[in-house]
Design a protein around this motif. Structure first.
Motif, mmCIF file in Angstrom:
data_model
loop_
_atom_site.group_PDB
_atom_site.id
_atom_site.type_symbol
_atom_site.label_atom_id
_atom_site.label_comp_id
_atom_site.label_asym_id
_atom_site.label_seq_id
_atom_site.Cartn_x
_atom_site.Cartn_y
_atom_site.Cartn_z
ATOM 1 N N GLN A 1 83.777 15.695 45.893
ATOM 2 C CA GLN A 1 85.111 15.227 45.591
ATOM 3 C C GLN A 1 85.996 15.344 46.841
ATOM 4 O O GLN A 1 85.669 16.063 47.786
ATOM 5 C CB GLN A 1 85.719 16.046 44.449
ATOM 6 N N PRO A 2 87.124 14.652 46.867
ATOM 7 C CA PRO A 2 88.040 14.806 48.000
ATOM 8 C C PRO A 2 88.496 16.250 48.147
ATOM 9 O O PRO A 2 88.707 16.957 47.158
ATOM 10 C CB PRO A 2 89.209 13.892 47.629
ATOM 11 N N GLN A 3 88.655 16.697 49.394
ATOM 12 C CA GLN A 3 89.105 18.054 49.651
ATOM 13 C C GLN A 3 89.923 18.073 50.944
ATOM 14 O O GLN A 3 89.788 17.201 51.801
ATOM 15 C CB GLN A 3 87.916 19.011 49.768
ATOM 16 N N ALA A 4 90.771 19.089 51.072
ATOM 17 C CA ALA A 4 91.593 19.211 52.273
ATOM 18 C C ALA A 4 90.778 19.709 53.459
ATOM 19 O O ALA A 4 91.079 19.375 54.603
ATOM 20 C CB ALA A 4 92.770 20.147 51.998
ATOM 21 N N GLU A 5 89.767 20.531 53.196
ATOM 22 C CA GLU A 5 88.899 21.012 54.260
ATOM 23 C C GLU A 5 88.191 19.824 54.901
ATOM 24 O O GLU A 5 87.439 19.107 54.251
ATOM 25 C CB GLU A 5 87.872 21.985 53.678
ATOM 26 N N PRO A 6 88.403 19.563 56.188
ATOM 27 C CA PRO A 6 87.852 18.345 56.794
ATOM 28 C C PRO A 6 86.338 18.398 56.950
ATOM 29 O O PRO A 6 85.777 19.437 57.309
ATOM 30 C CB PRO A 6 88.549 18.288 58.155
ATOM 31 N N VAL A 7 85.694 17.300 56.660
ATOM 32 C CA VAL A 7 84.268 17.110 56.889
ATOM 33 C C VAL A 7 84.073 15.717 57.486
ATOM 34 O O VAL A 7 84.578 14.733 56.944
ATOM 35 C CB VAL A 7 83.450 17.232 55.592
ATOM 36 N N ARG A 8 83.372 15.657 58.593
ATOM 37 C CA ARG A 8 82.998 14.383 59.209
ATOM 38 C C ARG A 8 81.553 14.542 59.666
ATOM 39 O O ARG A 8 81.294 15.035 60.757
ATOM 40 C CB ARG A 8 83.934 14.044 60.380
ATOM 41 N N ARG B 1 87.935 10.984 50.270
ATOM 42 C CA ARG B 1 86.523 11.162 50.614
ATOM 43 C C ARG B 1 85.842 9.803 50.588
ATOM 44 O O ARG B 1 86.125 8.971 49.713
ATOM 45 C CB ARG B 1 85.819 12.120 49.657
ATOM 46 N N VAL B 2 84.953 9.583 51.540
ATOM 47 C CA VAL B 2 84.161 8.362 51.607
ATOM 48 C C VAL B 2 82.710 8.764 51.836
ATOM 49 O O VAL B 2 82.408 9.497 52.786
ATOM 50 C CB VAL B 2 84.642 7.427 52.740
ATOM 51 N N ILE B 3 81.838 8.299 50.947
ATOM 52 C CA ILE B 3 80.401 8.540 51.062
ATOM 53 C C ILE B 3 79.716 7.195 51.280
ATOM 54 O O ILE B 3 79.914 6.254 50.497
ATOM 55 C CB ILE B 3 79.822 9.216 49.809
ATOM 56 N N LEU B 4 78.911 7.107 52.316
ATOM 57 C CA LEU B 4 78.123 5.907 52.593
ATOM 58 C C LEU B 4 76.694 6.349 52.850
ATOM 59 O O LEU B 4 76.451 7.239 53.681
ATOM 60 C CB LEU B 4 78.680 5.160 53.799
ATOM 61 N N SER B 5 75.755 5.737 52.137
ATOM 62 C CA SER B 5 74.361 6.157 52.248
ATOM 63 C C SER B 5 73.442 4.953 52.133
ATOM 64 O O SER B 5 73.701 4.026 51.363
ATOM 65 C CB SER B 5 74.023 7.180 51.148
ATOM 66 N N GLY B 6 72.368 4.975 52.900
ATOM 67 C CA GLY B 6 71.344 3.948 52.820
ATOM 68 C C GLY B 6 69.983 4.560 53.064
ATOM 69 O O GLY B 6 69.843 5.473 53.895
ATOM 70 N N SER B 7 68.965 4.101 52.334
ATOM 71 C CA SER B 7 67.621 4.663 52.499
ATOM 72 C C SER B 7 66.576 3.595 52.254
ATOM 73 O O SER B 7 66.842 2.563 51.614
ATOM 74 C CB SER B 7 67.395 5.844 51.545
ATOM 75 N N GLN B 8 65.387 3.871 52.752
ATOM 76 C CA GLN B 8 64.248 2.988 52.539
ATOM 77 C C GLN B 8 62.986 3.826 52.504
ATOM 78 O O GLN B 8 62.786 4.711 53.343
ATOM 79 C CB GLN B 8 64.147 1.951 53.650
ATOM 80 N N ASP B 9 62.130 3.545 51.519
ATOM 81 C CA ASP B 9 60.833 4.197 51.394
ATOM 82 C C ASP B 9 59.796 3.124 51.131
ATOM 83 O O ASP B 9 59.797 2.503 50.067
ATOM 84 C CB ASP B 9 60.833 5.217 50.238
ATOM 85 N N SER B 10 58.919 2.933 52.068
ATOM 86 C CA SER B 10 57.895 1.903 51.894
ATOM 87 C C SER B 10 56.915 2.268 50.795
ATOM 88 O O SER B 10 56.457 1.411 50.042
ATOM 89 C CB SER B 10 57.150 1.695 53.212
ATOM 90 N N ASP B 11 56.576 3.544 50.687
ATOM 91 C CA ASP B 11 55.654 4.001 49.656
ATOM 92 C C ASP B 11 56.446 4.789 48.626
ATOM 93 O O ASP B 11 56.577 6.005 48.721
ATOM 94 C CB ASP B 11 54.543 4.872 50.253
ATOM 95 N N ALA B 12 57.027 4.078 47.674
ATOM 96 C CA ALA B 12 57.954 4.699 46.721
ATOM 97 C C ALA B 12 57.216 5.135 45.474
ATOM 98 O O ALA B 12 57.084 4.399 44.516
ATOM 99 C CB ALA B 12 59.075 3.732 46.360
ATOM 100 N N ILE B 13 56.703 6.353 45.465
ATOM 101 C CA ILE B 13 56.019 6.885 44.295
ATOM 102 C C ILE B 13 56.463 8.316 44.076
ATOM 103 O O ILE B 13 56.822 9.031 45.008
ATOM 104 C CB ILE B 13 54.476 6.817 44.427
ATOM 105 N N ASP B 14 56.448 8.705 42.833
ATOM 106 C CA ASP B 14 56.703 10.064 42.398
ATOM 107 C C ASP B 14 57.936 10.690 43.028
ATOM 108 O O ASP B 14 59.045 10.332 42.694
ATOM 109 C CB ASP B 14 55.458 10.925 42.599
ATOM 110 N N ARG B 15 57.787 11.607 43.979
ATOM 111 C CA ARG B 15 58.937 12.378 44.428
ATOM 112 C C ARG B 15 59.923 11.551 45.237
ATOM 113 O O ARG B 15 60.993 12.027 45.576
ATOM 114 C CB ARG B 15 58.463 13.591 45.231
ATOM 115 N N TYR B 16 59.580 10.336 45.576
ATOM 116 C CA TYR B 16 60.512 9.473 46.287
ATOM 117 C C TYR B 16 61.181 8.548 45.277
ATOM 118 O O TYR B 16 60.524 7.860 44.507
ATOM 119 C CB TYR B 16 59.781 8.694 47.377
#
Length: 812
Positions: free
Chosen positions: A288-295, A326-341
């Motif tokens: 969540q948004p917070q005053a403590e800065p994170v970058r 707060r701004v969250i940006l995420s991107g991912s790729q898994d070529s072998d997407a099974i079970d724990r991925y």
């Protein structure tokens, strides 16, 4: 004499001024005269006065409770607070005054950090003042020479995590409660643990929690707790239409957006706001948004095609810290997407805005997620873009208002719309083993659907006393609406092909029929709760009443059917007793249910074909255990035994001449077992988490039927140990090692046995103030590992072989 402005009383000159008020006036005077007052002092000393009611106790626990209540961050070496006690705090105080009272008699003082928050240190002999002044800390006060510094910062739900240990949670009671006082097993996967283990998805993070099993075949992703299907919540609510559309499940939330994950054990349809099987639930707490800065920028790459990038930005938008973002940006790729991925491709964007002022806390945010999921968890796929494309757009809000006298109200909700589009091939399986080079018949498939839903929860809460008994009460209502279009599919002609992706032509785009007919669900859940505290006793009692209505369509005939509203009352009770300051005994009895409905005619209980208002299922759980706080709260242990049963589940056993199913209700499916969870920091630099679970799971036995054997291993265990080197020459270096193991179990198809297995993970890392780098190995010894719930009907899933992952983080 009383000085007032148009809004409030400022201060009373007839009374001695507190140190915080003196600093506040000094800052105001300096600013008026054109002088530059020290910004950390003025910014933190002019915080609004708040009301506190924190009892005396061990200083470490008191500081955690104060950080959660005040919304500030505290940093300190745990050795400083060991074996120290605080007198507690009551009444109205500014932060600086409150810290002075809490630290009185401990020989410690709180120093304001330049970047915000406070750091604790031993009080200087040159400072005789009984109440230390919050002031800007010299550089050395935040130096790397503090080898085992503990930072306490409240989470978005008021919870406080320290390393691998969480001290409190709101997931089991809707109120921020110490875990030691909850008469229930609640396990927390903290953000530091997820980071330390290089977890790559929610399922990955849950992999080592006691009693948890993972079912992951593409979009059909589920978590089982103590052998039963577990609902997943996000910030205490369902996410959009996730009740009837697994593509909208919070389990697909990227870890970059997650603060912590709470696993609540036992049946509790009241907290779940309706349907749930009796094993437990998962609650994902987002950042969540917070005053403590994170970058922070995160880059991750691994073998077998894993790549991830994430950006986390948060901080104050105003000088008084009233507005945050707060701004969250995420991107991912898994070529072998099974079970724990968790997914093959994923893009996630979530901006949010926060407001905190004068007893009001408000957060509002948007989220967009687009991912590509494997269909059925197994190939082949025509092109690399084939699979299930899911696009979700939603928003959420959470508003809390505190009143005088320890009362308040809260309203929160979310909305999500999800669209699915699938392009895949279905190929005839080969009767003989081969490498996929043998030709076989493959058909193209196209599918599309859409869904949307909203969730709303309102409650009023407060505390009061009846003699020596303290009551923390909460009453409210939650509403859920979900709409889901029946998936539409088109099947193309068969083509000969091998299992090579290059041998399959691209699947053409098609025009599908509009989204009709559809399924609708509407749930309303009323709840009332009281947490009673008397001396060392704590009682948690709640009652709930759920009412549901459904409107659906038969998938085969498209005939629209509606069922009359169904309702179910329920109650739960739990009791804990603090045997000593470090030992708590607890027991509980909880209930859950699943409202059952069918979209087509059946024959129930030897009746004629038709629609029936079926009775809800009946889930019960009994649990007893002990919670230990060891090594001055640096190590937490929970041990429990439980008995669970789930009865009255509808099943079909035959068909009549018109293809109507004969149905009846199953007797109870049961599980008896024991669990053990340990987490904490036994020594400086050493963090540890370990778990063990024993399950004696037995499916219900309907008359004359062979019931599949349990797919739950009887024995499961895991541990993860992390150590940061303490010598000056190796400062910043660390390593981690862990293992997970489970016993074998029979498959539900044929007489095959799924063997037992052990997997070992390890990593090595270096961290400085600005950046860190971790190199890890999953399945270090390259063992052949089966996925959870492996069986021949669904295709035996396999976890990846040895995988190396490199994770870098940069704080700018």
């Amino acid at each position: 004499m009383v000085l007032q402005n148009s809004r409030r009383r400022f201060f009373d000159t007839s009374r001695p001024l507190s140190m915080a008020a003196r600093v506040q006036i000094a800052c105001w005077c300096l600013a008026s005269a054109g002088f530059g007052a020290p910004s950390p002092v003025c910014a933190q000393s002019t915080q609004l006065v708040k009301s506190y009611a924190i009892g005396a106790g061990k200083l470490s626990l008191i500081l955690a409770a104060f950080a959660a209540k005040s919304g500030i961050s505290l940093a300190y070496d745990p050795a400083l607070v060991k074996d120290k006690y605080s007198p507690g705090l009551s009444g109205n105080h500014a932060v600086a005054d409150a810290l002075a009272v809490l630290l009185s008699g401990t020989g410690l003082e709180a120093i304001a950090k330049a970047e915000g928050g406070y750091i604790l240190r031993t009080r200087s002999l040159q400072q005789p003042a009984p109440y230390p002044v919050a002031r800007a800390a010299p550089v050395i006060a935040w130096d790397d020479s503090v080898l085992m510094e503990m930072t306490v910062f409240p989470g978005p739900d008021g919870s406080v995590d320290r390393g691998f240990v969480a001290t409190n949670s709101s997931s089991a009671s809707r109120t921020n409660t110490l875990l030691s006082e909850l008469p229930q097993s609640v396990q927390v996967v903290t953000q530091e643990l997820m980071t330390n283990q290089q977890s790559q998805s929610v399922l990955d993070a849950l992999h080592d929690v006691s009693g948890v099993n993972i079912y992951n075949i593409g979009v059909d992703t589920s978590v089982y707790i103590r052998g039963f299907l577990a609902p997943t919540r996000i910030n205490g609510l369902q996410q959009g239409p996730s009740r009837i559309d697994s593509a909208a499940s919070p389990l697909h939330t990227p870890l970059a957006a997650i603060e912590r994950i709470d696993v609540v054990k036992g049946a509790d349809s009241i907290v779940a706001n309706g349907d749930m099987e009796p094993g437990g639930l998962v609650n994902i707490i987002t950042k969540q948004p917070q005053a403590e800065p994170v970058r922070q920028l995160t880059l991750e790459s691994g073998t077998q095609g894993h790549q991830r990038i994430a950006l986390d930005l948060t901080g104050a938008l105003s000088d008084d810290n009233v507005w945050t973002h707060r701004v969250i940006l995420s991107g991912s790729q898994d070529s072998d997407a099974i079970d724990r991925y968790d997914s093959a491709r994923d893009v996630y964007f979530a901006p949010s805005l926060g407001y905190r002022h004068d007893g009001t806390i408000a957060v509002a945010g948007l989220n967009y997620q687009r991912n590509l999921l494997p269909i059925g968890g197994k190939g082949p796929y025509g092109q690399i873009t084939d699979g299930l494309q899911s696009t979700s757009i939603g928003g959420s809000y959470d508003v809390q208002q505190k009143f005088d006298g320890n009362w308040g109200v809260q309203s929160k909700g979310n909305y999500m719309r999800t669209q699915l589009s699938a392009r895949s091939y279905y190929c005839v399986q080969s009767a003989s083993p081969d490498d996929g080079a043998m030709p076989r018949s493959c058909q193209t498939r196209a599918q599309a659907s859409t869904s949307y839903g909203w969730n709303l929860e309102n409650n009023v809460h407060g505390t009061f006393h009846t003699g020596p008994v303290k009551h923390t009460v909460l009453a409210g209502v939650a509403v859920n609406y979900s709409w889901f279009a029946v998936p539409l599919a088109e099947i193309g002609p068969a083509v000969p092909a091998t299992l090579s992706r290059d041998s399959l032509p691209e699947i053409p785009s098609t025009k599908l029929t509009p989204y009709e007919p559809a399924s609708e669900l509407y749930y309303t859940n009323w709840f009332l709760q009281d947490q009673l505290g008397w001396r060392r006793w704590h009682l948690l009692a709640n009652i709930g009443y759920t009412r549901a209505w459904s409107h659906s369509a038969d998938l085969q005939t498209a005939a629209v059917t509606s069922l009359h509203p169904q309702s179910k009352p329920i109650y739960n009770i739990g009791l804990s007793y603090q045997l000593t300051d470090n030992v708590t005994l607890y027991a509980n009895r909880q209930k859950s249910f699943v409202l059952q409905a069918q979209a087509s005619g059946i024959r129930y209980d030897d009746g004629p074909p038709g629609l029936y208002n079926l009775p809800p299922t009946d889930g019960k759980s009994l649990e007893a255990g002990v919670k230990l706080n060891l090594l001055d709260e640096r190590l937490m242990l929970t041990a429990s035994v439980f008995r669970i049963e789930h009865a009255k589940v509808l099943y079909a056993y035959a068909y009549d001449a018109n293809n109507n199913e004969f149905t009846a209700l199953l007797p109870a499916t049961t599980n008896r077992g024991a669990e053990f969870d340990l987490s904490g920091s036994p020594l400086p630099g050493w963090n540890l988490t370990a778990s063990y679970s024993y399950n004696n799971f037995r499916y219900a036995q309907p008359p004359g039927f062979y019931v599949q054997p349990s797919l739950i291993s009887r024995h499961q265990a895991s541990f993860w140990s992390s150590y940061d080197l303490q010598s000056a020459a190796w400062r910043g270096w660390g390593y981690g090692v862990g293992a997970s193991a489970r016993s074998g179990y029979p498959s539900n198809s044929g007489n095959m046995q799924i063997g037992g297995q052990v997997s070992v993970d390890a990593n090595i890392r270096y961290a400085s103030k600005l950046w860190s780098l971790t190199l890890g190995a999953r399945n270090l010894f390259n063992r052949h590992l089966y996925g959870s719930f492996a069986n021949l009907d669904q295709g035996i899933g396999f976890e990846p072989g040895r995988v190396f992952v490199l994770t870098g983080r940069y704080n700018f």
